[in-house]
Design a protein around this motif. Structure first.
Motif, PDB file in Angstrom:
ATOM      1  N   ALA A 115      21.951   6.847   5.824  1.00  0.00           N
ATOM      2  CA  ALA A 115      23.108   7.694   5.522  1.00  0.00           C
ATOM      3  C   ALA A 115      22.654   9.042   4.965  1.00  0.00           C
ATOM      4  N   HIS A 116      21.618   9.006   4.134  1.00  0.00           N
ATOM      5  CA  HIS A 116      21.051  10.252   3.600  1.00  0.00           C
ATOM      6  C   HIS A 116      20.514  11.131   4.724  1.00  0.00           C
ATOM      7  N   LEU A 117      19.775  10.543   5.659  1.00  0.00           N
ATOM      8  CA  LEU A 117      19.239  11.313   6.777  1.00  0.00           C
ATOM      9  C   LEU A 117      20.361  11.925   7.607  1.00  0.00           C
ATOM     10  N   CYS A 118      21.412  11.138   7.855  1.00  0.00           N
ATOM     11  CA  CYS A 118      22.553  11.664   8.618  1.00  0.00           C
ATOM     12  C   CYS A 118      23.195  12.838   7.877  1.00  0.00           C
ATOM     13  N   GLY A 119      23.258  12.722   6.565  1.00  0.00           N
ATOM     14  CA  GLY A 119      23.864  13.790   5.772  1.00  0.00           C
ATOM     15  C   GLY A 119      23.088  15.085   5.837  1.00  0.00           C
ATOM     16  N   ILE A 120      21.782  15.009   5.631  1.00  0.00           N
ATOM     17  CA  ILE A 120      20.989  16.237   5.604  1.00  0.00           C
ATOM     18  C   ILE A 120      20.779  16.815   7.010  1.00  0.00           C
ATOM     19  N   GLU A 121      20.991  15.987   8.046  1.00  0.00           N
ATOM     20  CA  GLU A 121      20.862  16.471   9.416  1.00  0.00           C
ATOM     21  C   GLU A 121      22.190  16.994   9.961  1.00  0.00           C
ATOM     22  N   GLY A 122      23.257  16.927   9.146  1.00  0.00           N
ATOM     23  CA  GLY A 122      24.554  17.435   9.578  1.00  0.00           C
ATOM     24  C   GLY A 122      25.214  16.601  10.642  1.00  0.00           C
ATOM     25  N   MET A 123      25.011  15.295  10.594  1.00  0.00           N
ATOM     26  CA  MET A 123      25.581  14.405  11.604  1.00  0.00           C
ATOM     27  C   MET A 123      26.946  13.886  11.157  1.00  0.00           C
ATOM     28  N   ARG A 124      27.660  13.258  12.096  1.00  0.00           N
ATOM     29  CA  ARG A 124      29.017  12.770  11.834  1.00  0.00           C
ATOM     30  C   ARG A 124      29.099  11.270  12.123  1.00  0.00           C
ATOM     31  N   PRO A 125      28.500  10.458  11.271  1.00  0.00           N
ATOM     32  CA  PRO A 125      28.524   9.019  11.528  1.00  0.00           C
ATOM     33  C   PRO A 125      29.831   8.364  11.088  1.00  0.00           C
ATOM     34  N   LEU A 126      30.182   7.281  11.748  1.00  0.00           N
ATOM     35  CA  LEU A 126      31.174   6.356  11.212  1.00  0.00           C
ATOM     36  C   LEU A 126      30.386   5.307  10.449  1.00  0.00           C
ATOM     37  N   VAL A 127      30.649   5.178   9.168  1.00  0.00           N
ATOM     38  CA  VAL A 127      29.940   4.224   8.322  1.00  0.00           C
ATOM     39  C   VAL A 127      30.743   2.928   8.279  1.00  0.00           C
ATOM     40  N   VAL A 128      30.067   1.813   8.545  1.00  0.00           N
ATOM     41  CA  VAL A 128      30.727   0.513   8.561  1.00  0.00           C
ATOM     42  C   VAL A 128      30.142  -0.363   7.459  1.00  0.00           C
ATOM     43  N   HIS A 129      31.022  -0.922   6.653  1.00  0.00           N
ATOM     44  CA  HIS A 129      30.584  -1.827   5.590  1.00  0.00           C
ATOM     45  C   HIS A 129      31.262  -3.172   5.763  1.00  0.00           C
ATOM     46  N   PHE A 130      30.502  -4.228   5.552  1.00  0.00           N
ATOM     47  CA  PHE A 130      31.006  -5.589   5.705  1.00  0.00           C
ATOM     48  C   PHE A 130      31.235  -6.193   4.334  1.00  0.00           C
ATOM     49  N   ASP A 131      32.496  -6.410   3.979  1.00  0.00           N
ATOM     50  CA  ASP A 131      32.844  -7.035   2.705  1.00  0.00           C
ATOM     51  C   ASP A 131      33.128  -8.507   2.962  1.00  0.00           C
ATOM     52  N   ASN A 132      32.145  -9.345   2.652  1.00  0.00           N
ATOM     53  CA  ASN A 132      32.294 -10.779   2.903  1.00  0.00           C
ATOM     54  C   ASN A 132      32.691 -11.558   1.649  1.00  0.00           C
ATOM     55  N   GLY A 133      33.118 -10.830   0.628  1.00  0.00           N
ATOM     56  CA  GLY A 133      33.534 -11.492  -0.601  1.00  0.00           C
ATOM     57  C   GLY A 133      32.435 -11.641  -1.624  1.00  0.00           C
ATOM     58  N   TRP A 134      31.199 -11.227  -1.279  1.00  0.00           N
ATOM     59  CA  TRP A 134      30.056 -11.380  -2.177  1.00  0.00           C
ATOM     60  C   TRP A 134      29.484 -10.028  -2.601  1.00  0.00           C
ATOM     61  N   ASN A 135      30.234  -8.961  -2.389  1.00  0.00           N
ATOM     62  CA  ASN A 135      29.753  -7.638  -2.762  1.00  0.00           C
ATOM     63  C   ASN A 135      29.541  -7.518  -4.268  1.00  0.00           C
TER      64      ASN A 135
END
Length: 326
Positions: A76-96
């Motif tokens: 995510a850091h690399l995408c940020g400094i490279e000026g990219m536009r990612p869709l970030v996906v997080h999996f909340d399985n109840g154990w976060n």
């Protein structure tokens, strides 16, 4: 039998062997990959530029799965400094853990990345996890790994995203003994285990079947997966420094410990039930990557997994309360 370079041994590993110089099969197997990585790392700028150019006119140019751990956070850091536009996906399985959520937000908010969080049906998911535990298979993380990958593939197709940036990498994940894990895409295996040991009907759990995987690969459908950290001179220690200094990112105490389930699985279930200490493989990767000496790794390995017996008991009680065995 021990390796002369890393910490891998023949204990709990039927596939372990060494050559005449005492170097194990894992160290020998990864040598060609490091040669390949040196070539790949010269292509890093071109790869990132192509991802951005192919994404012109689209809402997102790539997709990343983010757990809050070191590897995915650094992507995510690399995408940020490279000026990219990612869709970030997080999996909340109840154990976060709360720390994982905080780490994720601290990184994506400065760049305005969109975050899609998959929240699974807890009754279904807990029943699948219970079934895997009751079956006594060693890789009870299959359920989480399968669900997040299935979700990322679905979202990539939905949003016409051409690239999936994976956190898998040689620097911190080389040399995992085959007997310590199982193929994450094997839904047939998980489904059959659940039929034998489960009790809740699976209706909403994200599935990416082996047949669907074959079709997608054959017809070149879906996103192209890129293990982007293999294209970058990735060092865990340096990555930690960047994340901590730039985003106030905080450590969890172990690899993939951003998940409370994973933390207990690796710290208690694997050593107690299977005699497996994954720190051996994780530290061995860092030795091969030139980040730690074998002597220092042995010192780290000699430390108890749990800092105190009380901490172990607290984690055990929390795990059993949440997994709800009958």
């Amino acid at each position: 039998m021990d390796c002369s370079i890393c910490l891998q041994t023949s204990d709990s590993d039927p596939d372990f062997s060494v050559d005449e110089q005492g170097v194990c099969v894992y160290c020998n197997d990864v040598k060609p990959r490091y040669d390949e990585m040196r070539v790949q790392q010269s292509q890093y700028t071109d790869i990132m530029s192509k991802i951005k150019s192919d994404g012109v006119g689209k809402k997102y140019d790539c997709l990343i799965g983010m757990s809050g751990g070191v590897d995915s956070s650094f992507i995510a850091h690399l995408c940020g400094i490279e000026g990219m536009r990612p869709l970030v996906v997080h999996f909340d399985n109840g154990w976060n853990s709360e720390l994982a959520v905080s780490n994720i937000n601290n990184i994506i908010e400065p760049y305005g990345f969109d975050l899609e969080t998959l929240v699974v049906d807890w009754e279904e998911f807990a029943d699948l996890q219970r079934a895997l535990i009751k079956s006594s298979v060693i890789d009870i993380e299959m359920a989480s790994d399968h669900a997040i990958y299935a979700t990322m593939i679905r979202l990539a197709k939905t949003h016409n995203i051409g690239y999936l940036l994976s956190g898998a990498n040689i620097a911190t994940e080389s040399g995992m003994p085959p007997s310590w894990s199982w193929r994450k895409g094997d839904w047939v295996n998980m489904r059959n285990i659940h039929k034998l040991f489960g009790s809740v009907r699976i209706k909403t759990f994200p599935v990416y079947s082996s047949f669907r995987q074959f079709i997608d690969k054959f017809f070149n459908l879906g996103p192209k997966r890129i293990d982007i950290l293999d294209y970058y001179p990735f060092k865990k220690g340096l990555a930690l420094d960047v994340l901590q200094e730039k985003y106030d990112w905080r450590e969890y105490g172990g690899k993939h410990y951003e998940s409370l389930f994973t933390a207990f699985y690796q710290a208690y279930i694997l050593p107690k039930k299977f005699g497996v200490d994954k720190r051996i493989s994780h530290l061995s990767s860092l030795i091969r990557n030139g980040e730690i000496s074998r002597a220092d790794a042995l010192v780290e390995l000699s430390a108890p997994i749990f800092p105190t017996d009380r901490k172990m008991q607290q984690d055990k009680e929390y795990f059993c309360k949440n997994i709800i065995f009958d």
